[in-house]
Design a protein around this motif. Structure first.
Motif, PDB file in Angstrom:
ATOM      1  N   CYS A 144      -5.085  10.589 -11.064  1.00  0.00           N
ATOM      2  CA  CYS A 144      -5.188  10.871  -9.636  1.00  0.00           C
ATOM      3  C   CYS A 144      -5.335  12.378  -9.433  1.00  0.00           C
ATOM      4  O   CYS A 144      -5.221  13.160 -10.379  1.00  0.00           O
ATOM      5  CB  CYS A 144      -3.966  10.340  -8.875  1.00  0.00           C
ATOM      6  N   LYS A 175      -1.665   7.598  -3.333  1.00  0.00           N
ATOM      7  CA  LYS A 175      -1.394   6.332  -2.658  1.00  0.00           C
ATOM      8  C   LYS A 175       0.084   6.225  -2.284  1.00  0.00           C
ATOM      9  O   LYS A 175       0.968   6.527  -3.089  1.00  0.00           O
ATOM     10  CB  LYS A 175      -1.783   5.157  -3.553  1.00  0.00           C
ATOM     11  N   SER A 200      -1.589   0.257   3.891  1.00  0.00           N
ATOM     12  CA  SER A 200      -2.078   1.349   3.053  1.00  0.00           C
ATOM     13  C   SER A 200      -1.426   2.645   3.501  1.00  0.00           C
ATOM     14  O   SER A 200      -0.697   2.686   4.498  1.00  0.00           O
ATOM     15  CB  SER A 200      -3.605   1.467   3.135  1.00  0.00           C
ATOM     16  N   LYS A 202      -1.357   7.323   2.439  1.00  0.00           N
ATOM     17  CA  LYS A 202      -1.622   8.371   1.462  1.00  0.00           C
ATOM     18  C   LYS A 202      -0.785   9.597   1.777  1.00  0.00           C
ATOM     19  O   LYS A 202      -0.288   9.776   2.899  1.00  0.00           O
ATOM     20  CB  LYS A 202      -3.100   8.738   1.435  1.00  0.00           C
ATOM     21  N   LYS A 621      10.741   2.564  -9.712  1.00  0.00           N
ATOM     22  CA  LYS A 621       9.750   2.977  -8.732  1.00  0.00           C
ATOM     23  C   LYS A 621      10.311   4.110  -7.883  1.00  0.00           C
ATOM     24  O   LYS A 621      11.517   4.265  -7.704  1.00  0.00           O
ATOM     25  CB  LYS A 621       9.341   1.805  -7.840  1.00  0.00           C
ATOM     26  N   ARG A 640       7.359   4.962  -0.514  1.00  0.00           N
ATOM     27  CA  ARG A 640       6.960   4.526  -1.850  1.00  0.00           C
ATOM     28  C   ARG A 640       5.656   5.224  -2.227  1.00  0.00           C
ATOM     29  O   ARG A 640       4.658   5.130  -1.501  1.00  0.00           O
ATOM     30  CB  ARG A 640       6.741   3.013  -1.883  1.00  0.00           C
ATOM     31  N   ASP A 642       2.768   6.061  -5.392  1.00  0.00           N
ATOM     32  CA  ASP A 642       2.246   5.638  -6.691  1.00  0.00           C
ATOM     33  C   ASP A 642       2.408   6.814  -7.653  1.00  0.00           C
ATOM     34  O   ASP A 642       1.469   7.541  -7.961  1.00  0.00           O
ATOM     35  CB  ASP A 642       0.777   5.241  -6.553  1.00  0.00           C
ATOM     36  N   ARG A 644       3.610   6.756 -10.834  1.00  0.00           N
ATOM     37  CA  ARG A 644       3.574   6.495 -12.280  1.00  0.00           C
ATOM     38  C   ARG A 644       2.334   7.208 -12.839  1.00  0.00           C
ATOM     39  O   ARG A 644       1.280   6.626 -13.017  1.00  0.00           O
ATOM     40  CB  ARG A 644       3.569   5.004 -12.571  1.00  0.00           C
TER      41      ARG A 644
END
Length: 681
Positions: A144, A175, A200, A202, A621, A640, A642, A644
């Protein structure tokens, strides 16, 4: 925040010495009356390529060093970082070469001279007399648009040193989504629950910093330092899209919540220190910063099959804010004692233009004056520090002529008993003041959604906080185990906190001087050298119980938090695993928590290079959020991301020239500039 601590103990200058073929090295941790002093081991230096990596490899038990994310914290609180006593940024710490860091001073009970600091980390650094140094690092993610990049160079000519550096952090379109639900209780007792199903989202957080500095050092006589810097937030934004369902039967409502800011903050820092006869020192520091930028938030709701909005709320604030600070201190030292007295003045001038309020302009001015005197005395194995500060705070809105002013006293005392170099006991009483912020006092109404609003309170008073701490510090088993056990009691009887109330059909969030927050906490922090200079374990655990009383409510909170790090180093290879469980803090009618995260990384050092590969959040998470306990609005939200992310890091550094002590700035005037905030639903 005035002067850096100057220890009165001879062991402050212990460094490795060569006597024929016998090498005498300083103990890794020296426990003093006012700080713990860490001397970096050869393996810690060899496995580091910048200052942040060295701090990580030192594994100070209470300190959370997240080199991957570029952050420092301790027990969930901020850490004031200094280089040779001069307040510094983490970017400047990254620019340090590990071989130039001679020792690290960890101060977990800062005195009056440090202002409102919770913890102080002071890196004592030597600089070349000729030549200079250069370092660079690139750390991109592989999946990313995320990464960190920095470079800096120093050039030395005799008593002068020039430094130039830059830092860039990229976070673009990560994300994200929000787990969110809320229940409103109306004045008539009826309830409405809104459940948000995420679709969704960001996150953007891209920023850059650049600086150039010059310092002149005439040992034991004169120090002069000046720095120009600029910080730019290119994009600081969160955007969430969700589908709302209401308990009254309405469903399939599309929600968009978008908030962010952009802005630039240039600034200047200038410092002068003059040593006088009979161990007297006069120091003066000046700082100024400007902020030009804008904040915005947009909240819309509409039925899934409709074009008209049920709710369409937008806020746009353009800021042009200034901050100035000047401080002067006088320091007199004797053989076993020291006296410090100082005065400072800080001014914040804020101008906010609200485009959503037909271009209305609001001016706020906040002035703070601070006077203090502090005395340090050592008697055999006892040391006593006592002092008294007085702070005057005033703020006013020009357009309405509303505001307030207050005087607050700030007593402080610390008693330390050092049984020997490996065991000490400390009892400390500290106090400080917190002035209301621009957001808390700004009376301009700001709409958050269809019926929620935020309005500041111009009658707020500066709040006071008091803390009593007991700590036992220890080095055990020939310094194979070192750490501390402690207990802390805290109270802020008039803490500035948010509260909610109904005004007809509008739910208002405002701010008050509450009836107070009290808490008590216990903690244990340890560093264990399982195999010295090869395998180390470090971590801390804390339990906290607290009570908050405010406008028609009394709330309680019990929470555990902690961190752990395991590090293996051998022959240029390193393997590190870190885990952090953030504190859950009660403030007003809300419990908030920071980042729960874990990181694993492996690195290899070769000559002037370091190569590293790692993974952010390899297990579990990402979670950051809050929980509202208000009688009018109960909600819980979890951010939350992303996160990882696999990443790589390549570092390079090189230095040339002989070593000497660098500039030791004893005070730092605080000129942090304000900026408006929007959103906050």
């Amino acid at each position: 925040a005035p002067a850096v601590a100057v220890s009165q103990e001879a062991s402050d200058t212990i460094m490795p010495q060569q006597l024929s073929e016998i090498t005498i090295e300083a103990p890794k941790v020296i426990r003093k009356s006012d700080m713990d002093v860490y001397h970096p081991s050869k393996s810690a230096v060899d496995n580091s390529k910048n200052g942040m990596q060295l701090l990580r490899n030192l594994m100070i038990p209470t300190l959370n060093v997240n080199d991957a994310l570029g952050s420092l914290s301790a027990a969930g609180q901020t850490v004031q970082v200094r280089i040779n006593g001069r307040t510094a940024t983490l970017e400047q710490v990254k620019a340090l070469l590990p071989a130039t860091i001679k020792r690290v001073e960890w101060i977990d009970n800062p005195g009056l001279r440090y202002g409102d600091a919770n913890y102080v980390l002071n890196l004592i650094v030597s600089n070349p007399t000729v030549g200079g140094s250069f370092m660079a690092e690139a750390q991109p993610a592989l999946n990313c648009a995320w990464g960190k990049y920095n470079a800096s160079a120093k050039f030395n000519i005799g008593r002068s040193q020039w430094e130039i550096g830059t830092y860039f952090k990229l976070t673009d379109g990560i994300k994200a989504h929000r787990d969110y639900d809320e229940t409103f209780t109306m004045p008539d007792g009826s309830k409405l629950t809104r459940t948000e199903t995420p679709i969704s989202g960001k996150l953007n957080n891209t920023q850059g910093t650049g600086w150039i500095s010059y310092n002149y050092i005439k040992p034991d006589t004169t120090v002069f330092y000046v720095q120009l810097f600029a910080n730019r937030f290119f994009s600081d934004r969160t955007c969430y899209n969700g589908l709302l369902s209401l308990s009254n039967g309405e469903n399939n409502i599309l929600l968009n919540d978008d908030a962010g800011r952009k802005g630039t903050t240039p600034g200047i820092s200038a410092y002068f220190e003059q040593h006088l006869a009979n161990r007297q020192t006069f120091v003066i520091d000046f700082n100024a910063s400007l902020y030009s930028g804008h904040s915005y938030s947009d909240h819309t709701e509409r039925h899934e099959d409709a074009t008209d909005y049920i709710t369409n709320v937008g806020t746009y604030i353009k800021d042009r804010n200034q901050a100035y600070a000047i401080e002067a201190d006088y320091i007199k030292q004797w053989r076993s004692s020291k006296f410090t007295a100082g005065a400072s003045y800080t001014a914040n001038h804020n101008r906010s233009l609200y485009k959503n309020l037909d271009g209305s302009i609001f001016h706020q001015r906040q002035d703070k004056a601070y006077l203090f005197a502090e005395y340090f005395q050592r008697i055999d194995k006892f040391t006593l520090t006592g002092g008294l500060g007085a702070q005057y705070t005033s703020f006013k809105f020009r357009e309405t002529n509303q505001g307030s002013h207050s005087w607050n006293l700030r007593p402080q005392a610390t008693l330390t008993y050092s049984l020997n170099q490996n065991h000490n006991f400390r009892l400390a009483f500290t106090s400080w003041q917190s002035a209301p912020s621009l957001t808390e006092t700004n009376i301009a109404p700001q709409q958050l959604d269809g019926f929620q609003w935020r309005i500041g309170n111009s009658t707020l008073k500066t709040s006071s906080s008091y803390m009593l701490t007991f700590q036992y510090g220890h080095n055990l088993f020939n310094q194979r185990v070192n750490g501390a056990f402690g207990a802390r009691a805290f109270t802020s009887p008039n803490a500035i906190t948010p509260y909610m109330y109904w005004d007809n059909d509008r739910l208002i969030t405002s701010y008050e001087n509450s009836k107070g927050l009290q808490n008590i906490s216990f903690w244990l922090s340890e560093q264990i050298q399982i195999i010295p200079n090869w395998l180390m374990l470090s971590g801390s655990i804390q339990y906290k119980a607290e009570r908050m009383k405010g406008n028609n409510y009394t709330l309680y909170n019990h929470t555990w938090s902690g961190n752990a790090a395991l590090m293996v180093m051998h022959n240029g290879f390193g393997l590190i695993f870190q885990y952090v469980k953030a504190q859950r803090d009660l403030w007003g009618e809300k419990i908030s928590w920071g980042e729960d995260f874990n990181v694993i990384s492996a690195n290899y050092n070769w000559k002037n290079w370091q190569f590293e590969a790692g993974m952010l959040i390899p297990f579990g998470k990402y979670d950051q959020g809050s929980k509202s306990l208000s009688q009018w609005n109960r909600n819980e939200q979890h951010l939350r991301l992303d996160m990882r992310m696999p990443y790589i890091s390549i570092s390079y550094n090189i230095q040339w020239g002989r070593q000497k002590r660098g500039a030791n700035k004893l005070i730092n005037a605080d000129a942090n500039v304000d900026h408006s905030t929007t959103g906050g639903r």
